[in-house]
Design a protein around this motif. Sequence first.
Motif: not given
Length: 168
Positions: A63-70, A104-114
């Motif tokens: 999380g050191k960059s940003s969507f806009n910069a990339c 832009a995507v928030f990548a979090a495995t915790g959001l996925r179903s069991d």
Amino acid sequence: MVGDLGTAAVQLAKYLGAKVTAVCSTRNLGLVRALGADEVIDYTRKDFTKGTETYDFIYDTVGKSSFNACKPVLKDNGQYLCPVLGLPLLLQMMKTNISGGKKAVFAATGLRSDEELRDMLAELIEIYAAGKLKMVIDRQYPLEKVAEAHTYIAAGRKKGNVVITSAE
Ligand SMILES: NC(=O)c1ccc[n+]([C@@H]2O[C@H](COP(=O)([O-])OP(=O)(O)OC[C@H]3O[C@@H](n4cnc5c(N)ncnc54)[C@H](OP(=O)(O)O)[C@@H]3O)[C@@H](O)[C@H]2O)c1
């Protein structure tokens, strides 16, 4: 990107057949190459967002960059993924969800179903058992020194994983 997520991401992307360009500091160049990265950019010498190379996916594991910069170095319909959620990322996700094109995507495995997580874990175990995924262990701390371990992790300089050991 040489944390827990970055060291795994390089190996998994290679396993899936991607051409991988990794971004890290000078001291981690050798480690990242050893993990299989095709190209390595030293962020202390070069800003990858200012280069001419473009990418299908940019996974900013720290999380050191940003969507806009990339955005300038993302291919059309490319995705910027980040596991560190802040207001800018949230707003960019909402905006790019409506607009189409680069996302832009928030990548979090915790959001996925069991169920999804179970399938992913099973696949991960297979990849690990086949020797295609190596755990990078930086330091080990006994359980009674867990506060010390947290302080080290919070400094943001760990390489791979920190392990807490227990006598039991
Ligand atoms: N959403 C989720 O599901 C989820 C899950 C797990 C983790 N996370 C979050 O994801 C983040 C990453 O965690 P992590 O354990 O993989 O790593 P981490 O321990 O936070 O990252 C440490 C590494 O980042 C490198 N680094 C620092 N600044 C950098 C930069 N500008 N460019 C490239 N690399 C840089 C450091 O290398 P140098 O010292 O050489 O710079 C160090 O090796 C954390 O914020 C964590 O809380 C989210």
